[in-house]
Structures are given as C-alpha cells and as structure tokens.
Motif scaffolding. Structure first.
Motif, mmCIF file in Angstrom:
data_model
loop_
_atom_site.group_PDB
_atom_site.id
_atom_site.type_symbol
_atom_site.label_atom_id
_atom_site.label_comp_id
_atom_site.label_asym_id
_atom_site.label_seq_id
_atom_site.Cartn_x
_atom_site.Cartn_y
_atom_site.Cartn_z
ATOM 1 N N ASP A 186 -1.809 13.213 10.727
ATOM 2 C CA ASP A 186 -0.503 13.424 11.356
ATOM 3 C C ASP A 186 0.426 12.237 11.144
ATOM 4 O O ASP A 186 1.473 12.142 11.772
ATOM 5 N N MET A 187 0.076 11.338 10.216
ATOM 6 C CA MET A 187 0.902 10.151 9.975
ATOM 7 C C MET A 187 1.804 10.322 8.764
ATOM 8 O O MET A 187 1.455 11.009 7.804
ATOM 9 N N SER A 188 2.943 9.663 8.835
ATOM 10 C CA SER A 188 3.929 9.747 7.761
ATOM 11 C C SER A 188 3.637 8.692 6.698
ATOM 12 O O SER A 188 2.848 7.765 6.907
ATOM 13 N N VAL A 189 4.305 8.839 5.543
ATOM 14 C CA VAL A 189 4.153 7.872 4.458
ATOM 15 C C VAL A 189 4.548 6.461 4.902
ATOM 16 O O VAL A 189 3.829 5.500 4.610
ATOM 17 N N PRO A 190 5.670 6.250 5.621
ATOM 18 C CA PRO A 190 6.000 4.884 6.070
ATOM 19 C C PRO A 190 4.911 4.264 6.944
ATOM 20 O O PRO A 190 4.631 3.070 6.837
ATOM 21 N N GLU A 191 4.282 5.084 7.792
ATOM 22 C CA GLU A 191 3.212 4.563 8.636
ATOM 23 C C GLU A 191 2.008 4.154 7.797
ATOM 24 O O GLU A 191 1.386 3.117 8.036
ATOM 25 N N LEU A 192 1.697 4.948 6.782
ATOM 26 C CA LEU A 192 0.582 4.621 5.904
ATOM 27 C C LEU A 192 0.867 3.355 5.109
ATOM 28 O O LEU A 192 0.005 2.490 4.932
ATOM 29 N N LEU A 193 2.084 3.227 4.638
ATOM 30 C CA LEU A 193 2.455 2.039 3.866
ATOM 31 C C LEU A 193 2.434 0.784 4.738
ATOM 32 O O LEU A 193 2.121 -0.302 4.264
ATOM 33 N N SER A 194 2.777 0.940 6.017
ATOM 34 C CA SER A 194 2.705 -0.187 6.942
ATOM 35 C C SER A 194 1.294 -0.733 6.995
ATOM 36 O O SER A 194 1.066 -1.942 7.015
ATOM 37 N N PHE A 195 0.329 0.172 7.001
ATOM 38 C CA PHE A 195 -1.059 -0.254 7.009
ATOM 39 C C PHE A 195 -1.466 -0.879 5.692
ATOM 40 O O PHE A 195 -2.216 -1.858 5.652
ATOM 41 N N ALA A 196 -1.012 -0.311 4.570
ATOM 42 C CA ALA A 196 -1.400 -0.812 3.252
ATOM 43 C C ALA A 196 -1.092 -2.296 3.109
ATOM 44 O O ALA A 196 -1.845 -3.053 2.496
ATOM 45 N N LYS A 197 0.019 -2.726 3.708
ATOM 46 C CA LYS A 197 0.410 -4.136 3.615
ATOM 47 C C LYS A 197 -0.562 -5.051 4.352
ATOM 48 O O LYS A 197 -0.665 -6.237 4.055
ATOM 49 N N MET A 198 -1.287 -4.489 5.351
ATOM 50 C CA MET A 198 -2.181 -5.317 6.155
ATOM 51 C C MET A 198 -3.647 -5.194 5.759
ATOM 52 O O MET A 198 -4.495 -5.905 6.286
ATOM 53 N N MET A 199 -3.952 -4.326 4.810
ATOM 54 C CA MET A 199 -5.334 -4.010 4.509
ATOM 55 C C MET A 199 -6.154 -5.229 4.092
ATOM 56 O O MET A 199 -7.265 -5.459 4.570
ATOM 57 N N LYS A 200 -5.615 -6.033 3.198
ATOM 58 C CA LYS A 200 -6.360 -7.204 2.739
ATOM 59 C C LYS A 200 -6.555 -8.214 3.862
ATOM 60 O O LYS A 200 -7.569 -8.908 3.924
ATOM 61 N N THR A 201 -5.562 -8.298 4.755
ATOM 62 C CA THR A 201 -5.687 -9.203 5.896
ATOM 63 C C THR A 201 -6.801 -8.746 6.816
ATOM 64 O O THR A 201 -7.593 -9.559 7.312
ATOM 65 N N PHE A 202 -6.896 -7.442 7.054
ATOM 66 C CA PHE A 202 -7.992 -6.905 7.869
ATOM 67 C C PHE A 202 -9.335 -7.274 7.265
ATOM 68 O O PHE A 202 -10.264 -7.684 7.961
ATOM 69 N N GLN A 203 -9.424 -7.126 5.940
ATOM 70 C CA GLN A 203 -10.674 -7.430 5.271
ATOM 71 C C GLN A 203 -11.006 -8.911 5.385
ATOM 72 O O GLN A 203 -12.148 -9.299 5.656
ATOM 73 N N ALA A 204 -9.997 -9.763 5.204
ATOM 74 C CA ALA A 204 -10.210 -11.213 5.279
ATOM 75 C C ALA A 204 -10.609 -11.660 6.681
ATOM 76 O O ALA A 204 -11.406 -12.584 6.861
#
Length: 436
Positions: A239-257
C-alpha cells in the motif's frame, strides 16, 4: 532540448533503480520506510523518534483459493536513529482473531486477508501497523536467480524428502559449509524443517535475508536489472507509493551499516488435540519490540502488556500441553547443536523431536508424541502435514542418533539427516493405532 531529455532519462533510471532495489529487499527482508509518523509514546517508549511498523506476509497463493500465509514478519524502522529491526512471528502463534476466537495467526489470512491478519498482529504487539507488504512465495526461486544467487554458510547437514508435497514433491539435500546458492538450492535452505520445527526455520530465514541484502546492495546487481524487474513486479503487493519506497532506498545502506536486529516472538511450543501452537509471552514480545530499537516501554505500556497477557493466559484451554522451556526470542544455535556428528549417541532427553502427522489418522500425532515422551524424548511440536496420504512412517535424525530410535512400537524407516540433537517423525498411512 536533447540534453534536458537525457537528464530526465537519467533521473528516471535512478528512480527505478531505487524502487527495484527496495522491492527486491522487500521480497526477502520486508524493510520499508513509510510515511513519516511519530509513534505515540504510550505505544512503545517515551521518545520523539519517528517510528514506522510494516507487516510483511509471504503468501502461498493457489488457484481458486485465497492462499495461505506461510511467513509473517514485522519490520520496525526508527527513521530518526536510522535503525531497523525485524521480528518474526511463528505461523503457529495462537492469537485472538476477530470473529473467529483463538486460532493460529496464519489462519487469519484465509479468514479475512491481510486486513484481518494486520488486526491480529496489532492485538499481539500492541502497536499499529502503518503499512503492509504481501509477497507471492511462488516467485521466490525465480527472484533469487534474477539477483544472481546468494552466498550462505550452511550450518549442518540437511536432508528431507516429501514426494507428496503440494508443489509436486520436495527434496532437500544440502551439505554443511560456505556455498553459492541458486534459487532451487535457496528454497531448500529456507524450507528445511528439523526438530525445532518452524522456530529453526525462522532462524535460517533471518540468516538468509541478511545474505540477500548484501547481494542486493552489491555492484553486481546492476546488469541484472531487466530480469529483476520482470520477476519482482508480479511478486509484491503493497500500500506504499513510489516516493515512500524511494525514501527507504536512500537509507538502506545506513540500516545495513548500523546492524539489522532480527528476533522472534518469545514463547513456547504447545499442542492441543493434536494441533501444534506457539504460545507467545505478550509482555516479553512487547518489551522486545521496543528494545530492538534501543527504547524502553513506558509504565503505561507495561501495564497494558500485563493486562493483555493476563487475559490471554486466562483464555488458554485447560488441557493445553506445553512442550518445552520458554525461549527469549533468539535463534542462535546452542552448544549441543554444534557437537561433532562423530560423538557418541545422545540420550533421548537430549533430543528434540518434531512430530508431523501425514497419515490422515486422527490423533496419530498426539499418540506418537506421547510414546516418544514416555521414552524420554523432548517433543518440540506436533503438526498436521500438507498431505494425508504419506504411505510410510519415517524418522529422520543425525547419523550419531539413528540407533537411539530403534525399537519403536510402530513400523518406521529410520534415516540420516539433520543436526545432532534433533529429529523429525513423519507419520504415514502404515501407522497402526494401539490396540489394532
């Protein structure tokens, strides 16, 4: 104008790259950052952090059938601290399902889709789910192939055969050690069941997810984008929009780190009338949900959790049989599980046994479990198999322990496979009830 069009194409490429990477991670990890939202303090902890909870479901869809919920997880994301945590909910978890009383949580999807599942999860955890992700598990193998496979260190010998599995037969045949897995091998790893049942499988799923995240974030993923788009587009519903998904994409590597915490709902196995359940500790799971993000429950939240647990315990059936000691939510291997296969045979009281009734005979699972308990074995669970026409009763255990299972008061085939302190008894049609 040509330069402007070139820039627009470049921006679109970056946008879709981010979306695709997020969707791939969602298929196996389910970590999303949704709309920014400040979770009320009474729900988790006294904090001003922006926290988002996302429910992830792996659904085995079927023709002319709503399908079944095979995997259920909740991802909690602290956008302020840029941390993410994953909580796995065993599919046998006994919860209150609106309009259906108490039942296994994976039945909620058949009763009322993701909406009813979400309501049941919220009742268990005491926090609202901001978004949902539904994953078609039949696409799993193709998606893993599309990302180029993953590297996994298989922790033990895994052998299991079920020619009557719903999907045309299942053969799991993996050896210990570091190895690169394609989709076919990967599905074996995450589906393998041993004496720990669904609990052991959850630990492997969490380990596998981290391996997939590492692969998705690697440079090698770029040449595979066309194949990935094809496989992922039909596999995920959210139920999420593309902008919401892209918001997460920017933080993905930080989450992993920052490290990805992965836990399981604490509780203990039990069975009632030949049906296996996972009985959650509600106060512990709500405290765990907060502590995974470095938060502490408020006094009000603790009181709400205790009240919910008291009601839950009061509603447990009087003849419910608890099978093992309570777990704290971790999924690490014990020292016993790490013993060398060449050691002396273990004692029955050191071996955990999962009983699966695939015979179609009512009560056979509970009867076999009782036999094994009298012999001293630890019963980790009693489940109903996917088929009721398994012809032969089998006992699968490690090489060191095959002799321990000889002399059973029912016909069975004993074979090698699994870790040193676990076994699986799969009851077939050749099983004869006592007195016959």
């Amino acid at each position: 104008m040509p330069e402007v069009r070139k820039q627009k194409r470049s921006l679109r490429r970056v946008k879709w790259l981010g979306l695709i990477l997020v969707l791939i991670v969602a298929v196996v990890l389910g970590c999303y950052a949704g709309i920014s939202r400040k979770t009320p303090a009474h729900e988790i902890g006294d904090t001003d952090h922006e926290i988002v909870h996302v429910m992830i479901m792996g659904v085995d869809s079927r023709k002319d059938d709503v399908g079944r919920s095979d995997t259920l997880m909740v991802t909690s994301i602290d956008k302020t601290a840029e941390k993410a945590a994953l909580l796995s909910i065993p599919r046998d978890t006994r919860v209150a399902i609106d309009g259906h009383g108490y039942d296994k949580i994976n039945h909620a999807y058949a009763y009322g889709g993701h909406e009813l599942t979400q309501k049941s999860v919220e009742g268990l955890l005491g926090v609202p789910m901001d978004h949902y992700v539904i994953i078609d598990t039949k696409s799993f193998e193709r998606i893993i192939d599309a990302i180029g496979g993953v590297d996994i260190d298989v922790e033990k010998r895994m052998h299991y055969e079920d020619p009557w599995d719903d999907n045309g037969g299942l053969v799991i045949d993996l050896y210990p050690g570091e190895q690169h897995m394609d989709g076919k091998k990967a599905i074996q790893y995450v589906r393998y069941r041993d004496g720990e049942g669904d609990i052991g499988r959850i630990g492997r799923q969490q380990k596998f997810m981290k391996a997939v995240v590492a692969q998705v974030l690697s440079p090698e993923i770029l040449p595979r984008l066309p194949d990935i788009v094809k496989e992922v587009s039909s596999a995920v519903k959210t139920d999420m929009s593309v902008p919401e998904l892209l918001s997460f994409a920017k933080m993905m590597k930080t989450f992993q780190a920052n490290g990805l915490e992965a836990q399981m709902v604490p509780g203990q196995p039990a069975y009632h009338k030949d049906i296996s359940y996972w009985i959650p500790d509600i106060t512990d799971v709500r405290d765990l949900l907060a502590s995974e993000l470095g938060l502490t429950l408020t006094d009000a939240a603790k009181q709400e959790a205790q009240a919910a647990e008291d009601k839950y315990d009061a509603d447990l059936p009087k003849d419910l049989k608890m099978l093992a000691h309570k777990t704290s939510g971790g999924t690490k291997l014990t020292e016993k599980e790490k013993k060398d296969e060449d050691d002396e045979p273990m004692k029955p009281e050191e071996i955990s046994v999962m009983v699966i009734n695939s015979s179609g005979i009512d009560g056979a699972g509970a009867e076999v479990a009782a036999v094994l308990q009298r012999k001293g074995f630890i019963i980790s669970g009693v489940e109903t198999g996917k088929t009721s026409s398994n012809p032969t009763t089998t006992i699968t255990t490690s090489t060191r322990n095959t002799d321990v299972f000889y002399g059973m008061p029912f016909a069975c085939v004993i074979r090698d496979g699994g870790s040193s302190n676990q076994a699986v008894v799969n009851i077939g049609r050749d099983y004869q009830k006592k007195g016959k």
